[in-house]
Scaffold this active site. Sequence first.
Site, PDB file in Angstrom:
ATOM      1  N   LYS A   1       0.820  -1.215   0.000  1.00  0.00           N
ATOM      2  CA  LYS A   1       0.000   0.000   0.000  1.00  0.00           C
ATOM      3  C   LYS A   1       0.857   1.271   0.000  1.00  0.00           C
ATOM      4  O   LYS A   1       0.499   2.257  -0.641  1.00  0.00           O
ATOM      5  CB  LYS A   1      -0.972   0.006   1.176  1.00  0.00           C
ATOM      6  CG  LYS A   1      -0.351   0.110   2.552  1.00  0.00           C
ATOM      7  CD  LYS A   1      -1.423   0.080   3.626  1.00  0.00           C
ATOM      8  CE  LYS A   1      -0.830   0.101   5.027  1.00  0.00           C
ATOM      9  NZ  LYS A   1      -0.140   1.358   5.342  1.00  0.00           N
ATOM     10  N   THR A   2       1.986   1.259   0.723  1.00  0.00           N
ATOM     11  CA  THR A   2       2.845   2.449   0.732  1.00  0.00           C
ATOM     12  C   THR A   2       3.413   2.701  -0.660  1.00  0.00           C
ATOM     13  O   THR A   2       3.517   3.845  -1.112  1.00  0.00           O
ATOM     14  CB  THR A   2       3.991   2.283   1.754  1.00  0.00           C
ATOM     15  OG1 THR A   2       3.437   1.992   3.046  1.00  0.00           O
ATOM     16  CG2 THR A   2       4.818   3.555   1.852  1.00  0.00           C
TER      17      THR A   2
ATOM     18  N   ASP B   1      -3.943   7.253   5.152  1.00  0.00           N
ATOM     19  CA  ASP B   1      -3.494   5.874   5.332  1.00  0.00           C
ATOM     20  C   ASP B   1      -4.096   5.310   6.625  1.00  0.00           C
ATOM     21  O   ASP B   1      -4.448   6.062   7.537  1.00  0.00           O
ATOM     22  CB  ASP B   1      -1.961   5.860   5.398  1.00  0.00           C
ATOM     23  CG  ASP B   1      -1.390   4.458   5.235  1.00  0.00           C
ATOM     24  OD1 ASP B   1      -2.151   3.531   4.866  1.00  0.00           O
ATOM     25  OD2 ASP B   1      -0.179   4.287   5.467  1.00  0.00           O
ATOM     26  N   GLU B   2      -4.209   3.986   6.703  1.00  0.00           N
ATOM     27  CA  GLU B   2      -4.718   3.292   7.904  1.00  0.00           C
ATOM     28  C   GLU B   2      -6.084   3.857   8.329  1.00  0.00           C
ATOM     29  O   GLU B   2      -6.334   4.103   9.514  1.00  0.00           O
ATOM     30  CB  GLU B   2      -3.720   3.408   9.070  1.00  0.00           C
ATOM     31  CG  GLU B   2      -2.318   2.935   8.757  1.00  0.00           C
ATOM     32  CD  GLU B   2      -2.197   1.416   8.658  1.00  0.00           C
ATOM     33  OE1 GLU B   2      -3.233   0.732   8.718  1.00  0.00           O
ATOM     34  OE2 GLU B   2      -1.066   0.919   8.508  1.00  0.00           O
TER      35      GLU B   2
ATOM     36  N   GLN C   1      -7.526  -5.265   9.906  1.00  0.00           N
ATOM     37  CA  GLN C   1      -6.465  -4.834  10.817  1.00  0.00           C
ATOM     38  C   GLN C   1      -6.924  -3.690  11.722  1.00  0.00           C
ATOM     39  O   GLN C   1      -6.104  -2.942  12.246  1.00  0.00           O
ATOM     40  CB  GLN C   1      -5.222  -4.415  10.028  1.00  0.00           C
ATOM     41  CG  GLN C   1      -4.580  -5.562   9.257  1.00  0.00           C
ATOM     42  CD  GLN C   1      -3.261  -5.179   8.624  1.00  0.00           C
ATOM     43  OE1 GLN C   1      -2.256  -4.959   9.304  1.00  0.00           O
ATOM     44  NE2 GLN C   1      -3.240  -5.104   7.298  1.00  0.00           N
TER      45      GLN C   1
ATOM     46  N   ARG D   1       2.725 -10.464  10.463  1.00  0.00           N
ATOM     47  CA  ARG D   1       4.028  -9.817  10.667  1.00  0.00           C
ATOM     48  C   ARG D   1       5.160 -10.740  10.233  1.00  0.00           C
ATOM     49  O   ARG D   1       6.282 -10.293  10.012  1.00  0.00           O
ATOM     50  CB  ARG D   1       4.255  -9.449  12.141  1.00  0.00           C
ATOM     51  CG  ARG D   1       3.297  -8.458  12.789  1.00  0.00           C
ATOM     52  CD  ARG D   1       3.031  -7.235  11.963  1.00  0.00           C
ATOM     53  NE  ARG D   1       1.825  -7.418  11.141  1.00  0.00           N
ATOM     54  CZ  ARG D   1       1.532  -6.673  10.101  1.00  0.00           C
ATOM     55  NH1 ARG D   1       2.330  -5.715   9.702  1.00  0.00           N
ATOM     56  NH2 ARG D   1       0.422  -6.889   9.410  1.00  0.00           N
TER      57      ARG D   1
END
Length: 731
Positions: A32-33, A219-220, A250, A602
């Site tokens: 996504k970044t 973002d997020e 998330q 992770r």
Amino acid sequence: MDLKKLLNEEQYEAATTIQGPLLILAGAGSGKTRVLTYRIAYMIKNLNIYPSQILAITFTNKAAGEMRERIRDLVGNDVDSMWVSTFHSTCVRILRREIDKIGYNKNFAIYDSYDQKVLIKECMKELDINSKDIDEREVINKISSQKDILVNAESFKKENEHNYRLNKIADIYLLYQKKLKSNNSLDFDDLIFKTVELFTKNPEVLDFYQRKFKYIMVDEYQDTNKSQYELVRLLANQHKNICVVGDDDQCIYAWRGADIRNILDFEKDYPNTKVIKLEKNYRSKSNILNAANDVIKNNTERKFKILKTENEPGEKIKLYRAISELEEAQFIASEIKKIKNSENKNYRDFAVLYRTNAQSRVFEDAFMKNSIPYKIVGGLKFYDRKEIKDIMSYLKLINNPLDNVSLKRIINVPKRSIGNVTVNKIEEFANSMDECIYSILLDIENVPGISNRALASINKFVSCINSFIRRKDDICVSKLIEEVMESSGYLDELKKSNTLEDLTRIENLKELVSAAVDFENTSEEKTLSAFLEQVTLVSDIDKLDDKADAVVLMTVHSAKGLEFPTVFMVGMENGIFPGMQSLNNYNEMEESRRLCYVGITRAKEKLYMTSAETRKVYGRTVSYSESEFISEISLDLREYVNNFRTNSRNFNNNKFDKFNNNNYNIKRNFNNISTLKQEEAVPGKKVKHKKFGVGTIISVSETNNNIKLTIAFDNMGIKNLMLGVAPLEAI
């Protein structure tokens, strides 16, 4: 820029969709970044959009810094014209320019949690409210939660006039806000709260920022609370070119106000939204990814998506059931050393993730015994140390003389014969004159009842602070810190002590100077105000040193956004992860499952999930069954690395199944007393139990040659029952 060669099909579509509302559902590790940075580069390079018209908001300084540098690599110094920052940093920047319009001075201070606690205690004392009756932490949390949902003190007071306890908290809230304003200070929650207030009360200011930020990216987005949601809504309301990126799977911060409905209802809030799913994972081996999919599919409050990868399967998820938490920690220490030596890994390639910080101690002990270097994220923060807070209070007072909290902390530090009785007299006089304490100190001779000795000390203190105030704009922050430590006598007092503790404090103060030098080398604005802002807004994750060769110990919450070759998820027991509250609350169980999903994703190469048969919790020995979430992972994706399956202490001839999370044992009865058929036992199915009443099946898993159902009962919470054993019928 030819983005088709740089991005996959879904990423390309997301990066080149610029006009109108856009929802990018980005699964863990889906790049996504990368999409956001290329999207910005595409806007600037291909569409000739002015960088100053773009606002990109993230949740951590670390993420903002990473995004800014990636954009710089693509568009050069054009990034300097953009705003790429966190919610709070964005709001500070706006408030520094505009806060005078709502009655504050532009050099306002930002109170950290310590300052906030001091001021709350002061309010409670003034209102004669005993901390034994109402805990100050409860007050702080309640005020914070009200600001998150944009409820001011007056409204909170009105809403709770018939509730004695909340009415008392409302009184504290009212006085607290009054004192904050008289100190020309904001707390952390005020940064967004006051920006929304500024926009609401000043349409012309809002109009300026709406026209300035024609393109907004967040973002997020799944982690936004109501105040953040409203801030974004206000800014995007004119052009509607709003792009939000997030993953509902998330959303793990409901406890601090995050509202999953913000992302789930985005299409309702912004009609004609285009939705793009990024489901291709570039991080994890496929077995790890499939395990994550197995767990999260049991949630009902989510947008459907399945993570996929072209990576090889890798090893199965390794399960370890220890006798105790001590054996669990020793196993992990041994496993780290074994993998490090056999696979030529570094210690920084390993992370131990737990649900609460209290679980770290046994791992610290085990790592010290095994000479394994480690670092803890979320332990005692550098800026929370006494000596650092002392010098920072000097700096805060120099920057904002209205700051009574900082002044009271350091007026007698180091000791200069200005005792509490004297300070209380001065404060009472200041309150009667409706002035800040420092203003009264400037004319201390007018305050009755102050001894000559105290007068001399106060005048010396004021002279010292005045000299710092005069110098603050002429010298750099690091030099100012050195002068404060020397001229105040603070450093001399530590040197005279010569104890090991005080020598360590001197080293910490040297590190503070180093932090200021780093700030001067990297920050565009090099003022004292900017330094204080950076320190206040820094988070644990921002300070994580990626290059230090040490095993990372952290909560799963803190690990969000990070990745490690090998991850150990520890304490995987019902009662620990998920916690007891989750086991009896459907919504909290869904959030715990999302937290588990975050932990699993992770891991890049290896994932361990460990638990213990017994462990000490708050000084007493408890025994919890293995976590629900482990049983939700397909059998072909997991394997035990010890003999848990055949160990007699775990299974007593299969006559009993132990469900510690519900504090009862169900005796196996193989005469089928359930009318619920196996094909009917699917998530979402309504069932009825003779004792527990009506409920909904939320997950189905195979365990020990039987079918286990997790059912959310309407009036009895979540229970785990065995198909064919429990008296269930389909409805």
